[in-house]
Every structure is written in structure tokens, then in C-alpha cells.
Write an enzyme that holds these catalytic residues in place. Structure first.
Site, short mmCIF file in Angstrom:
data_model
loop_
_atom_site.label_atom_id
_atom_site.label_comp_id
_atom_site.label_asym_id
_atom_site.label_seq_id
_atom_site.Cartn_x
_atom_site.Cartn_y
_atom_site.Cartn_z
N ARG A 150 7.41 10.83 -9.78
CA ARG A 150 7.69 11.17 -11.18
C ARG A 150 8.76 10.26 -11.77
NH1 ARG A 150 10.95 16.12 -12.94
NH2 ARG A 150 10.61 16.27 -15.18
N HIS A 155 8.01 8.12 -15.14
CA HIS A 155 8.70 8.42 -16.39
C HIS A 155 9.53 7.24 -16.88
CE1 HIS A 155 8.31 13.04 -16.79
NE2 HIS A 155 7.28 12.55 -16.11
N HIS A 207 -1.08 14.61 -9.26
CA HIS A 207 -0.61 16.00 -9.19
C HIS A 207 -1.04 16.68 -7.90
CE1 HIS A 207 0.14 16.56 -13.78
NE2 HIS A 207 1.25 16.26 -13.13
N THR A 208 -1.79 15.97 -7.08
CA THR A 208 -2.05 16.48 -5.74
C THR A 208 -0.74 16.61 -4.97
OG1 THR A 208 -3.47 16.18 -3.81
CG2 THR A 208 -2.36 14.23 -4.63
N TRP A 224 -0.02 22.35 -7.32
CA TRP A 224 -1.40 22.17 -7.76
C TRP A 224 -2.39 22.29 -6.60
CZ3 TRP A 224 2.64 19.75 -10.16
CH2 TRP A 224 2.66 19.73 -11.55
N THR A 225 -1.89 21.98 -5.39
CA THR A 225 -2.75 21.98 -4.21
C THR A 225 -2.09 22.74 -3.07
OG1 THR A 225 -1.81 19.90 -3.39
CG2 THR A 225 -3.74 19.75 -4.83
N ASP A 270 -4.31 13.23 -1.53
CA ASP A 270 -5.76 13.15 -1.35
C ASP A 270 -6.41 13.59 -2.66
OD1 ASP A 270 -5.54 15.92 -1.39
OD2 ASP A 270 -5.81 16.13 0.78
N ASP A 320 -4.51 19.66 -17.22
CA ASP A 320 -5.34 19.57 -16.01
C ASP A 320 -6.76 20.05 -16.30
OD1 ASP A 320 -3.12 18.72 -14.42
OD2 ASP A 320 -2.51 20.82 -14.20
#
Length: 428
Positions: free
Chosen positions: A110, A114, A243-244, A275-276, A283, A304
Site C-alpha cells: 500500500r 499510494h 487485495h488478496t 479479503w481472503t 494468489d 470489489d
């Protein structure tokens, strides 16, 4: 104000004395004192000194002393290069250690995003155009709402910056981001370095250039933000796949649950909503989980969900859910592109630190001896044919080792007996 040595020469009188004086400055840059009453050739000599990089990766600070009132004017020249390649390689290894001990992959990704994501392709001037220029280290930009929590990322990598001072912040942010993806099992990012840093908070971009998680029209918002950077639909979807990694925390972004069954025990600082399931593994789970929408403990933001609702985005999201290799390929290309947005490189072609495969050069492995003699070639051919080979009949695979051994023996015998013909035995 930063000016080049060439430009500085036009600001000075023709009779200028140049000397290198040891001085301590905030940037630890060598100081060049310029005063009156000297040879007109001094500035050309100074330009030669500067261009030779006797002070590598440092700025030259020019001090001009006014002969009338005695005041000094300071002018800073550009550095020889924005970052040192050897220090970049060492810093990458230190970042790997940091990742393995702090489990900070998501926040470092991130951080790089950013810093680069403020780029505006419609603005030509640097640094007004934003992008990967290290401006995110300044408090003025860290206070932007979209950057909530990134002060923690800066604190994590500041010791590495202190250890390797000849790396720009812009490079360090992008190095950390790419390394985090790779160390989490993601693709190798084709990175280059040499990004020049901005030098003052006044050069930070205005707030509002980064994407929002819950806009009224998510798909349109994503396009507004990423098209401004020069990215397309495929790149938007591929980058979203990062976002994984990571979690959203309500105290930072206003999104997500305080904790879930996947985050309540860490690793690292516990809490947040991921998210996962395996939120430290890079992945294509992000796309598969959003598509299935089967687990309420997994986060799905409006932006998303838009990836499977917008027809154009959906084509890529569906593909990445089914084909992890396609996702890795497209993600690596998009990440590298994002990391270069708005950057000013010194040297202009950038610096490559990852070792490319060495090209085979036969001469490098030569013994320096002449080509095999005809008689030796006949011997080798005879050995080859004796074990079943011929020009029209390749040997079975299990004979290759025998050939290598036979050739080695013949070359050894030739060297031993051939060398003795010219030996000097006068000592016996």
C-alpha cells in the site's frame, strides 16, 4: 531553489573563485564555496568535478558570496544518481527480513501504491504531476484520509533508509512494495530504480487523487481515478487483485470488521477484516472469493463487487479467477507500470538491480588452446562410431555420459603426451 551547475554559472560574475569546503548541511552534501576574484575557468573545472561523481549520490551545494554586502546564496545541484545499486540490493535483503519478522507485506504494498497513485497524466511538470517521488514521507501527505495508517509503514522502513542513505525514498517505497508481493508468493515484478525525491512538503500533491472504497458509482469512480493515471480496464482489475493481501480496519479506512475468525490471532497485529482466508499469500483467491460470495467473514467493498458487475471489468475478473498464471503475468506488468508513474529517473534509463541470466559466451570457458587437431577429431569420431553413433544415427541418451568421459580422457592424454615433446630435460 535547485539549479544546475551550468545554470549557476550564468548567475555569477566571470571572475569567480571555486573551492571545496567541508561543511555540514542538512543533507550531508559537499559545499562548494564561490567567491569573487578568480580565474574565469573555475566554473568549467567545477562542472568537471561534479560530473565525475567524486562525491557519488550527493548533491553539490553552491555558496555564492556577494562581494558588496557579504551575504551568501546557496544553490543545490542535482545528484549524480538518485540511488546506489549496491545499496538497493542490500536494502532488498533487509526488507525480506523485515517481512518475515513483522508480516507487514500488505502495508508495504500500500505504501508504494499510494506514493505512485497520485499521478496525473494531464500534468507534464514534475513534481506537480504527482506519482512515485517520495512525497508520501511528509506529514502533509500522510494526513490525507486515504493514507490513514501509512505512518506505521514509514516507521517500519525508516531504519532501512537510515542504514542505506544513498537510496531515495521514492525508490525505497517501490522496492518495499514489489519485494512484499514477491515474498508473499506473487510474481517477480520487472522493476527499475533511480527515482528522484521531492525535497519539501510544498511539493506534495493535493488530497483527493487516490481511489475511494465506497463511492456512489464504483466502476465509474475506478475509471476516473485510474484513467487519470493512464491505466486501462485490464490494469485496474489486475491491480485490484492485490487485495488478496491484507485487511481493512475500521479505525483506519472506516471499512471492515474489528476482527474475524481469520484475523483474530494474527499473524502480526491481530484484527481487521481480510479479503481472503490466507491474507498473507499472494494468489488469485481474491477473484475466486468475490465471485463466490460464500463467506461473510471475508470483505467485499463496493469497488470489489464492481469488478464482477461491470461488463468490461468482469471479463478480466472471470479470467483471473480461473487462470492464476494470466493474473500473475498481468499483475506484474501493471504493478511495474504503476511504480514508474510520474517518476523522474536519474539516470534517465533507470537502474536494474535484479540479476539477469548470464548469456553463454563460449570464449569465456575456453582453455586458450588451439582447435583440436585433425588426428584428435578422427579419434573422437572413431570412439563415437565404436559405441553405435554415426552422422545419420544419433546416439541413445544413455551413451552421452560415455562420450563425455571418452572425450575427457582423450584430451587429457593429448595434453600430457603432447606437452612433453617440448619439455626441457636439461636439469637431469
Amino acid at each position: 531553489m535547485a539549479v544546475s551547475l551550468s545554470a549557476a554559472s550564468h548567475l555569477l560574475c566571470s571572475s569567480t573563485r571555486v573551492s571545496l569546503s567541508p561543511a555540514v548541511t542538512s543533507s550531508s552534501s559537499p559545499v562548494v564555496a564561490l567567491s569573487s576574484s578568480s580565474s574565469p575557468h573555475s566554473l568549467s573545472s567545477l562542472r568537471s568535478v561534479a560530473s565525475s561523481c567524486l562525491f557519488p549520490h550527493s548533491s553539490f551545494v553552491l555558496q555564492r558570496k556577494d562581494p558588496i554586502n557579504g551575504t551568501s546564496t546557496r544553490m543545490v545541484s542535482p545528484k549524480c544518481a538518485a540511488s546506489d545499486a549496491a545499496q538497493l540490493r542490500s536494502a532488498k535483503e533487509d526488507i525480506k527480513v523485515l517481512l518475515r519478522t513483522k508480516f507487514c507485506h500488505p502495508i508495504l504494498v500500500r505504501l508504494g501504491w499510494h506514493d505512485a497513485g497520485t499521478y496525473n497524466k494531464n500534468i507534464e511538470e514534475w513534481p506537480q504531476r504527482g506519482g512515485a517521488n517520495g512525497s508520501l514521507r511528509f506529514e502533509a501527505e500522510l494526513k490525507h484520509a486515504a493514507n490513514a495508517g501509512l505512518l506505521n509503514a514509514l516507521k517500519l522502513i525508516q531504519p532501512i533508509k537510515d542504514k542505506y542513505p544513498n537510496i531515495s525514498y521514492a525508490d525505497l517505497f517501490q522496492l518495499a512494495s514489489a519485494t512484499a508481493v514477491e515474498e508473499a508468493g506473487g510474481p517477480e515484478i520487472p522493476m527499475k530504480y533511480g527515482r528522484v525525491d521531492v525535497v519539501a512538503p510544498e511539493q506534495c500533491p493535493e488530497e483527493g487523487r487516490l481511489p475511494d472504497a465506497g463511492p456512489p458509482s464504483p466502476a465509474d469512480h475506478l475509471r476516473d481515478v485510474f484513467y487519470r493515471m493512464g491505466l486501462d480496464d485490464k490494469e485496474i482489475v489486475a491491480l485490484s487483485g492485490a487485495h488478496t493481501l491484507g485487511r481493512a480496519r475500521p479505525d483506519r479506512s472506516g471499512w471492515g470488521k474489528p476482527e474475524t475468525k481469520y484475523t483474530k490471532t494474527g499473524p502480526g497485529e491481530a484484527g481487521g477484516q481480510s479479503w481472503t482466508v490466507k491474507w498473507l499469500k499472494f494468489d488469485n483467491s481474491y477473484f475466486k472469493d468475490i465471485k463466490e460470495k460464500r463467506d461473510e467473514d471475508l470483505l467485499v467493498l463496493p469497488t470489489d463487487a464492481a469488478l464482477f458487475e461491470d461488463p468490461s471489468f468482469k471479463n478480466y475478473a472471470e479470467m483471473y479467477a480461473e487462470d492464476p498464471a494470466a493474473f500473475f503475468k498481468d499483475y506484474a506488468e501493471a504493478h511495474a507500470k504503476l511504480s514508474n508513474l510520474g517518476a523522474k529517473f536519474d539516470p534517465p534509463e533507470g537502474i536494474i538491480i535484479d540479476n539477469a541470466p548470464e548469456k553463454f559466451v563460449a570464449a569465456k570457458y575456453s582453455t586458450g588452446k588451439k582447435e583440436l587437431s585433425d588426428s584428435m577429431k578422427k579419434k573422437i569420431r572413431a570412439e563415437y562410431e565404436a559405441i553405435g553413433g554415426s552422422p545419420d544415427k544419433p546416439l541413445p541418451t544413455n551413451y552421452f555420459l560415455n562420450i563425455i568421459i571418452a572425450i575427457g580422457v582423450l584430451v587429457l592424454l593429448s595434453t600430457l603426451f603432447g606437452g612433453n615433446n617440448n619439455s626441457d630435460f636439461s636439469g637431469f
